[in-house]
Design an enzyme around this catalytic site. Structure first.
Site, mmCIF file in Angstrom:
data_model
loop_
_atom_site.group_PDB
_atom_site.id
_atom_site.type_symbol
_atom_site.label_atom_id
_atom_site.label_comp_id
_atom_site.label_asym_id
_atom_site.label_seq_id
_atom_site.Cartn_x
_atom_site.Cartn_y
_atom_site.Cartn_z
ATOM 1 N N SER A 282 0.816 -1.206 0.000
ATOM 2 C CA SER A 282 0.000 0.000 0.000
ATOM 3 C C SER A 282 0.860 1.271 0.000
ATOM 4 O O SER A 282 1.586 1.523 -0.943
ATOM 5 C CB SER A 282 -0.955 -0.046 1.203
ATOM 6 O OG SER A 282 -1.943 0.937 1.105
ATOM 7 N N ASP A 293 10.301 5.516 -10.139
ATOM 8 C CA ASP A 293 9.965 6.063 -11.452
ATOM 9 C C ASP A 293 10.767 7.314 -11.770
ATOM 10 O O ASP A 293 11.111 7.573 -12.927
ATOM 11 C CB ASP A 293 8.470 6.381 -11.529
ATOM 12 C CG ASP A 293 7.646 5.160 -11.910
ATOM 13 O OD1 ASP A 293 8.215 4.050 -11.948
ATOM 14 O OD2 ASP A 293 6.435 5.313 -12.167
ATOM 15 N N LYS A 307 -0.432 -4.105 -3.319
ATOM 16 C CA LYS A 307 -1.740 -3.604 -2.890
ATOM 17 C C LYS A 307 -1.788 -2.109 -3.184
ATOM 18 O O LYS A 307 -1.308 -1.300 -2.406
ATOM 19 C CB LYS A 307 -1.977 -3.862 -1.404
ATOM 20 C CG LYS A 307 -3.359 -3.419 -0.936
ATOM 21 C CD LYS A 307 -3.527 -3.602 0.563
ATOM 22 C CE LYS A 307 -4.893 -3.102 1.015
ATOM 23 N NZ LYS A 307 -5.033 -3.126 2.489
#
Length: 470
Positions: A282, A293, A307
């Site tokens: 999460s 990224d 998740k």
């Protein structure tokens, strides 16, 4: 039954041109229910049929996190969301059938009652702990610390068990629970979960280690299940420039929302490595995904849980409630981290081919051996360390274990009928020495200092350190 049909059938009749065939599905369901109610060998309860059968079965086809709550369950959920964390302030080593105290927190109920490092808790409220396996033990202890508890404790050199009555107190357990230097100028911080104050506590920990003067930081998000989403975003923002995309939220009934680093953000720019494992989920995955990224950090460890979903809680009639997945989180490059669940009907357009956050550097945890498992599982490090500390000076900060202590431990094992082969001892000698030193420090200086000893042998921490030092 007639009342049920009159409630459902008008809805079905109004869906004459429904391309999904909703009307036909509802008609078929009511026919099946009518036949079951009229002809089943045993009478059925409408409440059980729907609340324990039809509705949960429907939600299971979505994902494991979409859940129906009856009135009592929904009330418990609301209480859990607003409750404070209570406990006795004791850090313990949980073994099959055994619980050994490693540390009592200053001012906590356990310290005030007189519990000491090395004590073995053998029963709670007259329930012997020897009857539980490790998983059952954790659940039992979590339940026990919600109210007054009678502890039976075995202490070295005492002929019979001691008894302590502990009353739980509200505890301020920080989620940023470890912060120290791995090497001069290179820090290590562990974030156990994300709560309201985590972002601020993380920044405070960085500043204590040197702030912008740090040469690098290992941020440990292993076993971090997530938590308060805004706090996770606040943590990620500490390392990314203003205006940088943090995450996107997309759902069928939810307008796409892009979340960026706030304007005028002044981030840290030192080299960063983030530790992840299969229990990182999460919010911790959103943090790692944003840093990965933007090539701001090297992710080290194993693939995370996967998740990345948004849960909304809806109150419904009669005090019941529904927790429903309504959207998904995406990384700045549009990757969904949400895993696919077997049998669940997840949007086929959702890119879940590679669930979770995949590390840039794959590094598994420390491998186990038969000897390591036996010594740890039977609490032999703690037992020896407790005896050793009664006969020797207590370790002080900066302590390094004398070489002959390892020989003493080997002799102690032999006296207790544990006699590994020469090959087994040779393979695990360095690990045993480090683990024994850690236990001596745990019992005398606290588990935070003991964790610093463990970091020396932790292959994932060492792999992250090598990435920063490159």
């Amino acid at each position: 039954m007639r009342r049920l049909l009159t409630a459902i059938l008008p809805m079905a009749l109004c869906a004459q041109e429904d391309p999904s065939g909703l009307a036909e599905h509802i008609r078929r369901f009511t026919q099946v229910y009518g036949l079951v109610e009229a002809n089943a060998a045993e009478p059925i309860s409408a409440g059980r049929a729907f609340e324990e059968g039809a509705i949960p079965a429907m939600l299971r086809k979505l994902d494991p996190h979409s859940i129906f709550f009856n009135k009592d369950q929904f009330q418990q959920l609301r209480e859990m969301e607003t409750s404070t964390r209570k406990g006795f302030g004791t850090i313990v080593s949980v073994l099959p059938g055994r619980v050994i105290v490693l540390q009592t927190m200053p001012g906590s109920p356990s310290q005030r009652a007189g519990l000491s490092a090395g004590d073995e808790i053998i029963a709670v409220n007259n329930v012997a702990l020897s009857r539980f396996d490790t998983e059952q033990m954790v659940e039992f202890l979590a339940y026990s610390r919600q109210k007054d508890a009678l502890l039976a404790v075995r202490r070295q050199n005492f002929p019979r068990p001691l008894e302590f009555v502990l009353s739980p107190a509200t505890l301020d357990a920080p989620t940023v629970d470890r912060a120290y230097e791995l090497k001069p100028g290179i820090g290590y911080i562990r974030v156990a979960s994300f709560e309201d104050k985590t972002g601020r506590d993380l920044q405070r920990a960085i500043e204590k280690l040197g702030g912008k003067q740090l040469k690098g930081l290992v941020l440990d998000l292993r076993n971090n299940p997530g938590g308060v989403f805004s706090s996770a975003l606040e943590a990620a923002s500490l390392f990314l420039p203003a205006g940088t995309r943090l995450t996107s939220i997309r759902g069928r009934s939810k307008k796409e929302e892009n979340i960026d680093v706030p304007a005028e953000n002044d981030p840290y720019t030192f080299p960063l490595a983030v530790l992840m494992n299969e229990k990182s989920a999460s919010g911790s995955e959103v943090v790692a995904g944003a840093l990965q990224d933007h090539k701001r950090a090297t992710i080290v460890g194993t693939t995370s849980y996967g998740k990345g979903l948004v849960q909304s809680v809806f109150p419904i009639s009669n005090g019941d409630g529904l927790a429903l997945t309504t959207a998904y989180y995406y990384t700045p490059k549009g990757r969904s981290i949400q895993r696919r669940y077997e049998g669940a009907q997840i949007d086929p357009n959702l890119n879940t081919a590679k669930a979770g956050i995949e590390p840039d550097v794959v590094q598994g945890p420390e491998p186990g051996t038969r000897l390591r498992h036996f010594i740890d599982a039977n609490g032999l490090f703690v037992a020896f360390a407790t005896e050793w500390l009664q006969r020797n000076p207590k370790p002080q900060p900066g302590y390094r274990m004398p070489a002959n202590t390892l020989d003493q431990f080997q002799q102690w094992l032999s006296a207790h009928q544990v006699q590994p082969t020469l090959a087994e001892w040779s393979v695990d000698r360095a690990w045993i020495a480090n683990r024994l030193e850690q236990e001596l420090v745990n019992l005398s200086l606290g588990v935070e200092k003991g964790d610093e000893i463990e970091a020396i042998r932790d292959p994932q921490i060492q792999a992250a350190l090598s990435q920063i030092a490159r």
